[in-house]
Motif scaffolding. Structure first.
Motif, PDB file in Angstrom:
ATOM      1  N   THR A 161       0.272  -1.433   0.217  1.00 23.77           N
ATOM      2  CA  THR A 161       0.090  -0.220   0.464  1.00 23.77           C
ATOM      3  C   THR A 161       1.012   1.373  -0.130  1.00 23.77           C
ATOM      4  O   THR A 161       2.488   1.208  -0.231  1.00 23.77           O
ATOM      5  N   ASP A 165      -3.060   5.695   1.767  1.00 21.21           N
ATOM      6  CA  ASP A 165      -3.755   4.969   1.501  1.00 21.21           C
ATOM      7  C   ASP A 165      -4.260   4.095   2.891  1.00 21.21           C
ATOM      8  O   ASP A 165      -5.334   3.536   3.499  1.00 21.21           O
ATOM      9  N   GLN A 168      -5.827   6.489   5.266  1.00 23.06           N
ATOM     10  CA  GLN A 168      -7.538   6.600   4.933  1.00 23.06           C
ATOM     11  C   GLN A 168      -7.820   5.315   5.702  1.00 23.06           C
ATOM     12  O   GLN A 168      -8.833   5.724   6.143  1.00 23.06           O
ATOM     13  N   LYS A 169      -6.709   5.006   5.203  1.00 22.07           N
ATOM     14  CA  LYS A 169      -7.113   2.894   5.871  1.00 22.07           C
ATOM     15  C   LYS A 169      -8.127   2.867   7.457  1.00 22.07           C
ATOM     16  O   LYS A 169      -8.980   2.678   8.295  1.00 22.07           O
ATOM     17  N   SER A 172     -10.865   5.126   8.564  1.00 22.20           N
ATOM     18  CA  SER A 172     -11.526   4.714   8.465  1.00 22.20           C
ATOM     19  C   SER A 172     -12.342   3.797   9.971  1.00 22.20           C
ATOM     20  O   SER A 172     -13.500   3.205  10.089  1.00 22.20           O
ATOM     21  N   GLU A 173     -11.209   3.169  10.568  1.00 26.45           N
ATOM     22  CA  GLU A 173     -11.226   2.559  11.442  1.00 26.45           C
ATOM     23  C   GLU A 173     -10.882   2.961  12.875  1.00 26.45           C
ATOM     24  O   GLU A 173     -10.689   3.096  13.666  1.00 26.45           O
ATOM     25  N   THR A 198      -6.610  -4.271  14.085  1.00 25.51           N
ATOM     26  CA  THR A 198      -6.776  -3.384  12.912  1.00 25.51           C
ATOM     27  C   THR A 198      -7.563  -4.374  11.660  1.00 25.51           C
ATOM     28  O   THR A 198      -6.034  -4.723  11.592  1.00 25.51           O
ATOM     29  N   GLU A 199      -7.579  -3.978  10.398  1.00 27.66           N
ATOM     30  CA  GLU A 199      -7.710  -4.722   9.403  1.00 27.66           C
ATOM     31  C   GLU A 199      -6.036  -4.260   8.481  1.00 27.66           C
ATOM     32  O   GLU A 199      -5.945  -5.338   7.799  1.00 27.66           O
ATOM     33  N   ALA A 200      -6.248  -3.161   8.626  1.00 29.29           N
ATOM     34  CA  ALA A 200      -5.090  -2.962   7.240  1.00 29.29           C
ATOM     35  C   ALA A 200      -3.720  -3.395   8.447  1.00 29.29           C
ATOM     36  O   ALA A 200      -2.993  -4.248   7.278  1.00 29.29           O
ATOM     37  N   TRP A 205      -0.287  -4.330   5.918  1.00 34.06           N
ATOM     38  CA  TRP A 205      -0.032  -3.178   5.240  1.00 34.06           C
ATOM     39  C   TRP A 205       1.046  -2.129   6.329  1.00 34.06           C
ATOM     40  O   TRP A 205       1.720  -1.066   5.640  1.00 34.06           O
TER      41      TRP A 205
END
Length: 404
Positions: A161, A165, A168-169, A172-173, A198-200, A205
């Motif tokens: 990534t 990005d 921003q990711k 969003s969390e 986190t998803e990231a 990422w």
């Protein structure tokens, strides 16, 4: 702020393990946080931060509380009472606080704060060593900064990534970050948060890595397609950074004497999408000899006192011994002699530590350059990073080039 009994008990239990049984603070806190599933993020933050606070200021608080090691539970409650009083927290009417001399605590704090070894809560020998090596003024500023809580810094994995990005990711969390000037891959958290959930993070990422530590891989000047050796790879924070700078092309040989650390690196590499790393345990001189004259680049992230990262490991102030520092300097000299043979003519190496002591840093490099092996190298440049100037960890890195 109201004190809750079960949270305070957790802190006292943690301090018992850290101060009296020699357990590492970070491991103890990890265990404590699993103690009660009903705890919310505030409860967990209280346990972690209070424990770290009392570990950080142990000498000052013990002096004010008039207690000496080994600390029984009553002693630890007295130190806790000092912490709470200085934070302006009202003590509940529990039996542990019945004899707390609140006024005297503030007076003693003002008195002891005039003396650096108490104010900054360090052992006598460490304070003397800091003054000897850095001078009064520099040491005073540096040790004060080393007592502040470190920021959480992320390094974006550019294989997956971009910094924008990732920002921003995370947004969003509900995690806000900011860019850091002069640190191309770094994002700083505006507020502390558990980024590992986190998803990231799960998607590889980013890694958590201090801004100063991120400068080391950049310093090595790697290019895609090179053969790079990282000889003290550990769990591989810098190895993974090298892989992303090399765009996954070429070969990185990550070596360490501890197989358990390399296993962690294997897991992290998989999550990061890195596939140009080969792991090698240094269990004899064989793996080193095989690489003599083969490396385009060599990273020696040498074992050291860790005096540049006390903000992250405040308990190491109480675990370190003067003898350890003397011994580690011998190890550093040996590591430079042993591993520098891997660099091929025209290749480069970086010697780095997370210490601020010249005797572990520039003096080691200068001494190495006067040896038979060292004479084959040219000093290119170095970077001395102090926490009080940068706001990040104390670090040292020197770049040397092998003559053609």
């Amino acid at each position: 702020m109201r004190l809750h009994r079960n949270l305070c008990f957790a802190v006292i239990d943690g301090l018992t393990l850290i101060f009296n049984e020699g357990h590492y603070a970070d491991k103890v806190i990890q265990q404590l946080l699993k103690r009660d599933k009903r705890w919310g993020s505030r409860d967990r933050a209280f346990v972690a931060e209070t424990t770290y606070d009392i570990v950080r200021w142990k000498r000052l608080y013990a002096e004010i509380a008039e207690v000496k090691a080994p600390y029984d539970r009553d002693n630890l409650w007295r130190m806790f009472a000092v912490w709470a009083t200085l934070k302006g927290i009202k003590l509940p009417d529990w039996k542990y606080f019945e004899t707390t001399p609140t006024r005297k605590i503030k007076g003693r704090f003002d008195e002891l704060s005039k003396i650096r070894k108490f104010r900054e809560s360090v052992p006598d020998w460490m304070d003397e060593l800091g003054v000897t090596e850095l001078g009064e003024s520099l040491w005073t500023k540096e040790i004060a900064k080393q007592n502040e809580q470190a920021d959480v810094i992320l390094r974006v994995n550019t294989l997956k990534t971009s910094k924008k990005d990732l920002q921003q990711k995370l947004q969003s969390e509900n995690i806000e970050t900011e860019f850091l000037p002069n640190h191309p891959s770094a994002l700083k958290l505006k507020e502390r948060a558990n980024v590992f959930k986190t998803e990231a993070f799960k998607n590889g990422w980013f890694e958590v890595q201090d801004a100063s530590s991120q400068l080391v891989a950049d310093f090595l000047d790697v290019q895609p397609g090179m053969k790079v050796v990282d000889v003290c790879a550990g769990a591989g924070g810098k190895t993974l950074h090298l892989a992303s700078l090399m765009q996954n092309k070429g070969q990185i040989i990550a070596m360490d004497i501890y197989e358990s650390k390399l296993k962690k690196l294997k897991v992290r590499a998989r999550r990061n999408g890195v596939h140009n790393i080969e792991l090698k345990v240094i269990d004899s001189t064989k793996p080193i000899k095989k690489l003599h004259g083969k490396a385009d680049r060599l990273l020696i992230d040498a074992p050291c006192s860790g005096l540049g990262v006390l903000r992250r490991n405040p308990d190491s102030k109480w675990k370190l011994e003067p003898e350890f520092i003397e011994n580690i300097k011998k190890t550093q000299a040996e590591v430079l002699q042993q591993y520098s043979k891997m660099v091929k003519p025209g290749g480069k190496m970086v010697y780095a530590t997370c210490s601020v002591l010249p005797s572990e840093n520039k003096q080691q490099v200068d001494t190495f350059l006067t040896t038979e092996l060292g004479k084959e190298f040219t000093f290119v440049k170095d970077n001395n990073i102090f926490a009080h100037k940068s706001g990040f960890d104390g670090f040292y890195m020197a770049l040397l080039e092998k003559k053609k």
